[in-house]
Design an enzyme around this catalytic site. Sequence first.
Site, PDB file in Angstrom:
ATOM      1  N   THR A 150       3.116   0.593   2.193  1.00  0.00           N
ATOM      2  CA  THR A 150       3.580   1.427   3.299  1.00  0.00           C
ATOM      3  C   THR A 150       4.451   2.610   2.873  1.00  0.00           C
ATOM      4  O   THR A 150       4.657   3.533   3.654  1.00  0.00           O
ATOM      5  CB  THR A 150       4.366   0.561   4.296  1.00  0.00           C
ATOM      6  OG1 THR A 150       5.251  -0.303   3.571  1.00  0.00           O
ATOM      7  CG2 THR A 150       3.421  -0.287   5.128  1.00  0.00           C
ATOM      8  N   GLU A 151       4.979   2.561   1.638  1.00  0.00           N
ATOM      9  CA  GLU A 151       5.758   3.693   1.103  1.00  0.00           C
ATOM     10  C   GLU A 151       5.666   3.686  -0.406  1.00  0.00           C
ATOM     11  O   GLU A 151       5.900   2.658  -1.035  1.00  0.00           O
ATOM     12  CB  GLU A 151       7.246   3.599   1.488  1.00  0.00           C
ATOM     13  CG  GLU A 151       7.593   3.951   2.906  1.00  0.00           C
ATOM     14  CD  GLU A 151       9.096   3.973   3.124  1.00  0.00           C
ATOM     15  OE1 GLU A 151       9.819   4.580   2.310  1.00  0.00           O
ATOM     16  OE2 GLU A 151       9.561   3.379   4.116  1.00  0.00           O
ATOM     17  N   ASN A 152       5.347   4.837  -0.975  1.00  0.00           N
ATOM     18  CA  ASN A 152       5.395   5.004  -2.424  1.00  0.00           C
ATOM     19  C   ASN A 152       5.336   6.493  -2.721  1.00  0.00           C
ATOM     20  O   ASN A 152       4.404   7.168  -2.299  1.00  0.00           O
ATOM     21  CB  ASN A 152       4.213   4.284  -3.100  1.00  0.00           C
ATOM     22  CG  ASN A 152       4.164   4.529  -4.601  1.00  0.00           C
ATOM     23  OD1 ASN A 152       3.230   5.145  -5.106  1.00  0.00           O
ATOM     24  ND2 ASN A 152       5.166   4.060  -5.313  1.00  0.00           N
TER      25      ASN A 152
END
EC number: 3.2.1.21
Length: 567
Positions: free
Chosen positions: A410-412
């Site tokens: 979901t986040e990187n």
Amino acid sequence: MKPVRVVTLCWVLLLVSRLGATRKESPEEASFYYGNFPLGFSWGVGSSAFQTEGAWDQHGKGPSIWDTFTHSRKGNVLGDETADVACNSYYKVQEDVALLRELHVSHYRFSLSWPRLLPTGVRADGVNRKGIQFYSDFIDTLLKSNITPIVTLHHWDLPQLLQAQYGGWQNVSMTSYFSDYANLCFEAFGDRVKHWITFSDPRTMAEKGYETGHHAPGLKLQGTGLYKAAHHVIKAHAQVWHAYNNTWRSQQQGLVGISLNCDWGEPVDLSNPTDIEAAERYLQFCLGWFANPIYAGDYPQVMKDRIGRKSAEQGLEMSRLPAFSLQEKSYIKGTSDFLGLGHFTTRYITERNYPSGQGPSYQNDRDLVELVDPNWPDLGSKWLYSVPWGFRRLLNFAQTQYGNPLIYVTENGASQRLHCTQLCDEWRIQYLKGYTNEMLKAIKDGANVKRYTSWSLLDKFEWERGYSDRYGFYYIDFNKKNRPRYPKASVEYYKRIITANGFPNPREVEGWYFKALEICSINNQMLAAEPLISYMQIVTEIVVPTVCTLCILIAAVLLMLLLRSLS
């Protein structure tokens, strides 16, 4: 205090030297894997409402705790910046969706603003229909472009009135208010939204909001506030999952999960049992804190033991870590259709005992020290180093620890290292290449990863860092009222990864890099020429008509004088 600092510094230097002596990069970490992601793998980008929307008091929106926190002008945010306008995305929906189409992404992760939909945070006080219409139109625009919306219900911007009247997440009543809000969202958008995230990175929200005070609401309730806030967040998440499962799932056929951020913790010395235990403890205090109750029904045993023991040593009758009842454990366990996983970097971990007499705190409860390898690429932020191999290890850890869950990354992403206009972001390309390749390796290992969300679509408001850190694929000039967007080199590179659904062969992948830099070089030249172009527009739009008007007036006067002389 000076002798303590010297001793601490010497101790850290000793550890760093020990780190260099005991750690060597393994062949599998250094190798690059050429191959494709599974058919149907979903690529996307993300953002959050408070960081991008702006329009903080427009069209019926109520204030959030972050509006209050930034407006206080007490040095809470670097440069006393606010997100009152931010990226102005509230008024630039069509433009931003066009950028998503340009990137060729198949999904877009964004959050809803709770106070934009419920100005007071309480549904009984009234719904802001203009807020409902805004998000409804936005979702429709995404779907018309074949972009799947992945919607976060809460990304840190709690309605201010809930904080002022009830103490925010310190109060268990937030679970009911959050459930009412979530049910409104399912009712209004659930016919089109099939992927819901209850909370985004609640660990940071709890730690920085209720422990260190670096984030809104700015409370410093050390060693207690964050555990209580997290306890209520976990209950709220479970309540919303059950509400969806019991009321909405049969007709809407969607999925509900949570997004948890965690860096990888690697033991300094793999032959030292205490370092291995410390690294495991790091992960449990980070990821397990929230994931373990959801997947196993209770907090990690190491958290219960450590915090309970230190609480007793500090003279407390009860542990500072709240306990779930048997009924609550059963209710919470299994409340996630997917595990959202956010990840940015890695730390080396070693044991260090902090005496209970130092007072309660999250950092002291963990009894460990985080270190970085000085050879890791520094991306400019104080905390973010490029360590791709840690991503593979975290994904494999989650896969084995939580029973092979469906995983959405979901986040990187990586921030900008230079505080200037920089469209040729080679370091972000290298970060993106390395981390997505390690994710591919993890999938080959057996991790059930189905979606990847790169962070983020736009440069945006970065919480206490203001606008100093830039994570976007698109550069935004925050000094200009209309917040123009400019593509960075990483746009072209990410687009190539998406189109190929992986990394076909060395020659082709190398070509992507040079093509991206070639395009960004042209874009940089165009951006540099903009002041001249703007000047020429001013000349064209103002000076030329003015000169023409003067010429006409002069000609008229001369004509009048000529006619008089003739008469």
